[in-house]
Design a protein around this motif. Sequence first.
Motif, PDB file in Angstrom:
ATOM      1  N   ALA A 201       0.874  -1.172   0.000  1.00  8.37           N
ATOM      2  CA  ALA A 201       0.000   0.000   0.000  1.00  8.37           C
ATOM      3  C   ALA A 201       0.917   1.229   0.000  1.00  8.37           C
ATOM      4  CB  ALA A 201      -0.937  -0.024   1.200  1.00  8.37           C
ATOM      5  N   ASP A 202       0.452   2.339   0.535  1.00  9.34           N
ATOM      6  CA  ASP A 202       1.269   3.562   0.498  1.00  9.34           C
ATOM      7  C   ASP A 202       1.419   4.203   1.872  1.00  9.34           C
ATOM      8  OD1 ASP A 202      -1.275   4.488   0.892  1.00  9.34           O
ATOM      9  OD2 ASP A 202      -1.277   5.902  -0.796  1.00  9.34           O
ATOM     10  N   LEU A 203       1.284   3.376   2.914  1.00 14.50           N
ATOM     11  CA  LEU A 203       1.438   3.833   4.295  1.00 14.50           C
ATOM     12  C   LEU A 203       0.268   4.675   4.791  1.00 14.50           C
ATOM     13  CD1 LEU A 203       5.236   4.794   4.322  1.00 14.50           C
ATOM     14  CD2 LEU A 203       4.192   2.604   4.926  1.00 14.50           C
ATOM     15  N   THR A 204      -0.838   4.731   4.022  1.00 16.97           N
ATOM     16  CA  THR A 204      -2.005   5.490   4.444  1.00 16.97           C
ATOM     17  C   THR A 204      -3.131   4.553   4.843  1.00 16.97           C
ATOM     18  OG1 THR A 204      -3.012   5.640   2.247  1.00 16.97           O
ATOM     19  CG2 THR A 204      -1.410   7.352   2.862  1.00 16.97           C
ATOM     20  N   ARG A 205      -4.043   5.062   5.652  1.00 17.29           N
ATOM     21  CA  ARG A 205      -5.170   4.254   6.130  1.00 17.29           C
ATOM     22  C   ARG A 205      -6.059   3.783   4.992  1.00 17.29           C
ATOM     23  NH1 ARG A 205      -9.984   7.306   8.976  1.00 17.29           N
ATOM     24  NH2 ARG A 205     -10.250   7.750   6.765  1.00 17.29           N
ATOM     25  N   ASP A 206      -6.452   4.701   4.110  1.00 15.62           N
ATOM     26  CA  ASP A 206      -7.440   4.362   3.089  1.00 15.62           C
ATOM     27  C   ASP A 206      -6.914   3.346   2.083  1.00 15.62           C
ATOM     28  OD1 ASP A 206      -9.132   6.090   4.356  1.00 15.62           O
ATOM     29  OD2 ASP A 206      -8.886   7.734   2.926  1.00 15.62           O
ATOM     30  N   LYS A 207      -5.704   3.557   1.595  1.00 16.06           N
ATOM     31  CA  LYS A 207      -5.121   2.610   0.648  1.00 16.06           C
ATOM     32  C   LYS A 207      -4.928   1.244   1.298  1.00 16.06           C
ATOM     33  CE  LYS A 207      -2.966   1.230  -3.120  1.00 16.06           C
ATOM     34  NZ  LYS A 207      -3.658   1.019  -4.405  1.00 16.06           N
ATOM     35  N   SER A 208      -4.467   1.247   2.537  1.00 12.41           N
ATOM     36  CA  SER A 208      -4.238  -0.010   3.245  1.00 12.41           C
ATOM     37  C   SER A 208      -5.547  -0.747   3.502  1.00 12.41           C
ATOM     38  CB  SER A 208      -3.520   0.259   4.569  1.00 12.41           C
ATOM     39  OG  SER A 208      -2.265   0.860   4.337  1.00 12.41           O
ATOM     40  N   MET A 209      -6.607   0.001   3.743  1.00 18.86           N
ATOM     41  CA  MET A 209      -7.923  -0.616   3.926  1.00 18.86           C
ATOM     42  C   MET A 209      -8.342  -1.361   2.662  1.00 18.86           C
ATOM     43  SD  MET A 209     -11.489   1.324   4.854  1.00 18.86           S
ATOM     44  CE  MET A 209     -13.059   0.465   4.822  1.00 18.86           C
ATOM     45  N   ASN A 210      -8.131  -0.746   1.506  1.00 19.97           N
ATOM     46  CA  ASN A 210      -8.490  -1.387   0.232  1.00 19.97           C
ATOM     47  C   ASN A 210      -7.638  -2.631  -0.023  1.00 19.97           C
ATOM     48  OD1 ASN A 210     -10.404   0.594  -0.295  1.00 19.97           O
ATOM     49  ND2 ASN A 210      -8.978   1.878  -1.454  1.00 19.97           N
ATOM     50  N   VAL A 211      -6.337  -2.526   0.262  1.00 21.13           N
ATOM     51  CA  VAL A 211      -5.442  -3.657   0.050  1.00 21.13           C
ATOM     52  C   VAL A 211      -5.807  -4.811   0.979  1.00 21.13           C
ATOM     53  CG1 VAL A 211      -3.057  -4.440   0.334  1.00 21.13           C
ATOM     54  CG2 VAL A 211      -3.533  -2.299  -0.866  1.00 21.13           C
ATOM     55  N   ALA A 212      -6.059  -4.489   2.247  1.00 20.60           N
ATOM     56  CA  ALA A 212      -6.415  -5.533   3.209  1.00 20.60           C
ATOM     57  C   ALA A 212      -7.741  -6.200   2.838  1.00 20.60           C
ATOM     58  CB  ALA A 212      -6.489  -4.947   4.613  1.00 20.60           C
ATOM     59  N   SER A 213      -8.671  -5.406   2.349  1.00 21.88           N
ATOM     60  CA  SER A 213      -9.960  -5.958   1.926  1.00 21.88           C
ATOM     61  C   SER A 213      -9.766  -6.956   0.789  1.00 21.88           C
ATOM     62  CB  SER A 213     -10.899  -4.829   1.498  1.00 21.88           C
ATOM     63  OG  SER A 213     -12.156  -5.341   1.096  1.00 21.88           O
ATOM     64  N   SER A 214      -8.891  -6.617  -0.148  1.00 23.36           N
ATOM     65  CA  SER A 214      -8.591  -7.517  -1.257  1.00 23.36           C
ATOM     66  C   SER A 214      -7.953  -8.813  -0.758  1.00 23.36           C
ATOM     67  CB  SER A 214      -7.655  -6.816  -2.245  1.00 23.36           C
ATOM     68  OG  SER A 214      -7.254  -7.690  -3.281  1.00 23.36           O
ATOM     69  N   ILE A 215      -7.035  -8.690   0.194  1.00 21.05           N
ATOM     70  CA  ILE A 215      -6.396  -9.878   0.755  1.00 21.05           C
ATOM     71  C   ILE A 215      -7.418 -10.765   1.451  1.00 21.05           C
ATOM     72  CG2 ILE A 215      -4.786 -10.690   2.530  1.00 21.05           C
ATOM     73  CD1 ILE A 215      -3.026  -8.269   1.883  1.00 21.05           C
ATOM     74  N   LEU A 216      -8.323 -10.165   2.201  1.00 11.42           N
ATOM     75  CA  LEU A 216      -9.335 -10.935   2.924  1.00 11.42           C
ATOM     76  C   LEU A 216     -10.297 -11.636   1.973  1.00 11.42           C
ATOM     77  CD1 LEU A 216     -10.033  -8.412   5.794  1.00 11.42           C
ATOM     78  CD2 LEU A 216      -9.157 -10.738   6.099  1.00 11.42           C
ATOM     79  N   THR A 217     -10.530 -11.026   0.818  1.00  8.97           N
ATOM     80  CA  THR A 217     -11.377 -11.674  -0.190  1.00  8.97           C
ATOM     81  C   THR A 217     -10.699 -12.920  -0.739  1.00  8.97           C
ATOM     82  OG1 THR A 217     -12.425  -9.578  -0.815  1.00  8.97           O
ATOM     83  CG2 THR A 217     -12.532 -11.365  -2.414  1.00  8.97           C
ATOM     84  N   SER A 218      -9.387 -12.805  -0.987  1.00 10.59           N
ATOM     85  CA  SER A 218      -8.632 -13.936  -1.531  1.00 10.59           C
ATOM     86  C   SER A 218      -8.293 -14.979  -0.471  1.00 10.59           C
ATOM     87  CB  SER A 218      -7.340 -13.434  -2.180  1.00 10.59           C
ATOM     88  OG  SER A 218      -7.599 -12.507  -3.204  1.00 10.59           O
ATOM     89  N   HIS A 219      -8.133 -14.514   0.781  1.00 15.42           N
ATOM     90  CA  HIS A 219      -7.729 -15.409   1.867  1.00 15.42           C
ATOM     91  C   HIS A 219      -8.640 -15.172   3.084  1.00 15.42           C
ATOM     92  CE1 HIS A 219      -3.994 -16.449  -0.278  1.00 15.42           C
ATOM     93  NE2 HIS A 219      -3.939 -15.158  -0.592  1.00 15.42           N
TER      94      HIS A 219
END
Length: 319
Positions: A201-219
């Motif tokens: 991500a880019d060290l920000t809350r919003d971007k990290s939220m999107n990345v984590a959401s994607s990870i949780l969808t896959s895993h």
Amino acid sequence: MKVAVQAISTPGRSGAVLASALVIAAGGLVGCAVGDGASDGKTTVGVTLNAASNPFFLAEGKAIKEAARKKSLDVSVQYANADVSVQSDQIDTFIRKGVDSIVVDAVDSNGIGPAILRAKQAHIPVVAIDVAATGADSTITSDNEQAGREACTYLSKQLGGKGKVAIVDGSAVSAINDRMKGCKDAIKASPGIKIVATQRADLTRDKSMNVASSILTSHPDVDGFFGVNDPTAVGIALAVKQKRADVKIVGVDGAKQLTDLFDNGLVIGTSGQSPAQLGREGFDRAVTLAKGEKPKSKLSLVPTFLVTPKTISDYESWG
């Protein structure tokens, strides 16, 4: 020797020229402007920090200002809005103004190298704080390998030595690389823990939220997350809450925005840093170099502190 520490807040090169003129015109309000050292003999230091959107960098800036006040100095801190080109322009402005030394919390450890080289060619020493910066004369950082190692060791123990872990990485600076190394070393020491996903991500809350959401969808069966800084960990927590997942999260920084989430049961720990100490030591080192004195060590590591619900009473929160 009295030291006037000045930085000009600007969005870029053209704005720097205008802002410099305004600062000089308002000299009665902010004290000696950058570059005045050539005429009045005072040492001048330029300060450029990463981004005002992150409380960590704000805490660094606040500490620098407080350190200057204690020495009866005026200080104006400049932020680069997480843009290496803006930060490069800011350093070029300092060079044109003839400052005696520069403090930089680099947006990009390697990307800022050419600007630092230009400063050195102008015989201006540069102090890097928080993260390493290519070509800097002196560096003061937290022990980031320790931070990543302790956070992920704690996560592994809280998972009982078994489980699937995901990592949300960050921008290309030395501190983040060191935290990643420390975390991965800790997980290697726990054979029952498996890293199932690593995304940047880019060290920000919003971007990290999107990345984590994607990870949780896959895993969806992931058991734990490591966020490379606290805004990242906060973003992960928001994604986990939306997904109604049952995971444990650790971060790095020790910011109040994360430690306040300990009660939610998702965030379990963070490796705490001291941005104030980094700012103070960076400021002092810049003054030392500006005087032509050499520090005892080119690299100084500031220890981190594992902050958990059990240890937070012994930790000085910030942010």
